[in-house]
Design an enzyme around this catalytic site. Structure first.
Site, PDB file in Angstrom:
ATOM      1  N   LYS A 241     -16.130  -8.745  -8.849  1.00 11.07           N
ATOM      2  CA  LYS A 241     -15.111  -7.547  -9.122  1.00 11.07           C
ATOM      3  C   LYS A 241     -15.889  -6.894 -10.077  1.00 11.07           C
ATOM      4  O   LYS A 241     -16.676  -7.492 -10.862  1.00 11.07           O
ATOM      5  CB  LYS A 241     -13.858  -8.175  -9.594  1.00 11.07           C
ATOM      6  CG  LYS A 241     -12.659  -6.783  -9.348  1.00 11.07           C
ATOM      7  CD  LYS A 241     -12.292  -6.903  -8.121  1.00 11.07           C
ATOM      8  CE  LYS A 241     -11.199  -5.616  -7.845  1.00 11.07           C
ATOM      9  NZ  LYS A 241     -10.628  -5.959  -6.436  1.00 11.07           N
TER      10      LYS A 241
ATOM     11  N   GLY B 289       3.745   2.417  -5.087  1.00  6.37           N
ATOM     12  CA  GLY B 289       2.235   3.009  -5.146  1.00  6.37           C
ATOM     13  C   GLY B 289       2.092   3.805  -3.971  1.00  6.37           C
ATOM     14  O   GLY B 289       2.647   3.903  -2.796  1.00  6.37           O
TER      15      GLY B 289
ATOM     16  N   ALA C 119      -3.729   2.197  -0.582  1.00  3.17           N
ATOM     17  CA  ALA C 119      -2.977   1.049   0.144  1.00  3.17           C
ATOM     18  C   ALA C 119      -1.503   1.434   0.339  1.00  3.17           C
ATOM     19  O   ALA C 119      -0.954   1.409   1.654  1.00  3.17           O
ATOM     20  CB  ALA C 119      -2.981  -0.239  -0.657  1.00  3.17           C
TER      21      ALA C 119
HETATM   22  N1  GLU Z   1     -10.758  -3.678  -3.490  1.00  3.54           N
HETATM   23  C1  GLU Z   1     -10.456  -4.152  -2.101  1.00  3.54           C
HETATM   24  C2  GLU Z   1      -9.790  -5.626  -2.800  1.00  3.54           C
HETATM   25  O1  GLU Z   1      -9.569  -5.749  -3.818  1.00  3.54           O
HETATM   26  C3  GLU Z   1     -11.798  -4.424  -1.478  1.00  3.54           C
HETATM   27  C4  GLU Z   1     -12.811  -5.209  -2.004  1.00  3.54           C
HETATM   28  C5  GLU Z   1     -13.891  -4.964  -0.889  1.00  3.54           C
HETATM   29  O2  GLU Z   1     -13.823  -4.238   0.208  1.00  3.54           O
HETATM   30  O3  GLU Z   1     -14.898  -5.468  -1.223  1.00  3.54           O
HETATM   31  O4  GLU Z   1      -9.764  -6.601  -1.887  1.00  3.54           O
END
Ligand code: GLU
Length: 423
Positions: free
Chosen positions: A106, A218, A222
């Site tokens: 992340k 939200g 999403a």
């Molecule tokens: N940000 C999204 C998550 O938390 C997608 C992460 C990704 O596609 O690598 O799952």
């Protein structure tokens, strides 16, 4: 941040519980309690008035035993190293539960992107990628969008990566616009995956989705797609939605065009107008008497202090970490089905996986194939989770859905580490 709301402490606590339930090897447990690699970067960025402002950015690779680290980048004023660590742990479990060949990572930058103009945003995106370029790559660590980052930002980052390494490598980053080989279907895949889970959960709860009411917290990627897809796919009535400023409730159901107008004209959906609509707070939205509640915003929204007031029978965690562990326990006692984030929102990373597969093979799919494959993977994850929960129940051990999903995900990562000789 209160210690009990520190997301990384929460992630560790969840892992500890799972480790106890499954009798996880102590050495594996110790490795899995901390990230493998953490990078903190300092980012000087030229602002519109000519001065240089310095931002702090992070990239964490939590575990890569099953494949390259994978996970989004958040641009958020409240970002901390601990939120990024927690989110990278959850990415590890997410990819493992989906059984795709990726680990967990992340990234984040402490900033308020709402204050930037487009050039500043591009400058920051490029500065961040320049700083992490040697740390990432298609077989090392693959970033993607998350809160307040977009396909356009991914395109700038891809371009910056290309400048650093000297060649195109489209599989370096996912969630790109289709013009630079993003994937058809990726845009709404987080919400669509959540909808496949909603369909399966409704079957097992014998809930008729056509007659159900839904509240969504939200209005980002999403939340907005969860709103449109639950109406389109099931005919559910979405009676409430919110953004960071507040929400709107209308017992007659909400209209997308009016929501978009309220957002564009006033900055918030809370100013939505219609005969029976009224503004509500984000807290009140969570407590509405609806069949399905979809938290699709940020962490720690349902806690010990409000969990008892939640009335929905099915809770789909489309955000990352919206429910604290003690709140999970309360919901479990109330017999609400609370499906965990790393199952419900895994459609995003499953879509990213498809994008990466297409990028590295150079052969592109149509949307149909994308949707069919996504359905297959996420439906299996749901069924595996329920089956594991039942298997424990048969042994007279009651575990909630989150722990069932944890047991599956942690077991796979531990086995990969064992096979590689990490312990
Ligand atoms: N940000 C999204 C998550 O938390 C997608 C992460 C990704 O596609 O690598 O799952």
């Amino acid at each position: 941040m209160a210690e009990e709301l520190n997301p990384f402490k929460i992630a560790q606590e969840q892992l500890d519980k799972a480790a106890e339930i499954m009798g996880l090897d102590k050495q594996a447990h110790a490795i899995l309690r901390e990230p493998r690699r953490t990078l903190i970067v300092n980012l000087p960025v030229k602002m519109r008035d000519g001065h240089t402002e310095t931002f702090t950015g992070f990239r964490v690779q939590y575990n890569d035993a099953r494949g390259p680290a994978k996970g989004g980048i958040r641009f958020h004023p409240a970002e901390t190293i601990d939120t990024v660590k927690a989110l990278s742990a959850w990415m590890t479990w997410k990819c493992s539960l989906a059984d795709i060949p990726l680990g967990g990572g992340k990234g984040g930058v402490i900033c308020d992107p709402k204050k930037f103009n487009e050039t500043e945003l591009e400058n920051l995106a490029r500065a961040y990628m320049r700083a992490i370029a040697s740390f990432v790559g298609p077989d090392k660590d693959i970033p993607a969008p998350d809160v307040y980052t977009t396909p356009q930002i991914m395109a700038w980052m891809l371009d910056e990566y290309t400048r650093v390494v000297g060649h195109n490598d489209f599989g370096t980053i996912t969630g790109k616009p289709v013009e630079v080989w993003g994937s058809e279907g990726r845009m709404d895949s987080t919400a669509l995956g959540g909808m496949f889970v909603m369909r399966e959960a409704a079957k097992s709860l014998k809930m008729n989705l056509k007659k159900s009411t839904v509240a969504v917290q939200g209005f980002g990627n999403a939340g907005k797609f969860a709103y449109t897809l639950s109406k389109k796919m099931f005919g559910s009535k979405v009676v409430a939605i919110s953004d960071s400023e507040g929400g709107v409730y209308d017992p007659d159901g909400l209209d997308l065009q009016k929501l978009e107008e309220a957002k564009a004209e006033t900055g918030s959906v809370k100013n939505y107008k219609s005969k029976n609509a009224k503004a509500i707070t984000n807290e009140k939205l969570l407590e509405l008497d609806v069949d399905v509640l979809i938290p699709a915003a940020i962490e720690n929204q349902i806690r010990k202090d409000n969990a008892d007031d939640i009335k929905a029978k099915l809770i789909l965690e489309l955000a990352n970490g919206p429910i604290t562990p003690d709140a999970t326990d309360i919901l479990f006692e109330k017999r609400a089905m609370d499906l965990p984030d790393f199952l419900v929102n895994s459609g995003g990373v499953i879509g990213s996986y498809f994008e990466w597969v297409q990028n590295i093979s150079g052969y592109y799919w149509d949307t149909n194939k994308f949707h069919t494959e996504l359905d297959k993977i996420i439906t299996k994850s749901f069924r595996d989770t329920v089956a594991t929960q039942k298997a424990y129940a048969a042994k007279k051990v009651k575990i909630n859905e989150r722990m069932a999903a944890y047991v599956i995900a942690v077991d796979r990562v531990a086995k990969a580490m064992k096979a590689r000789g990490w312990y």
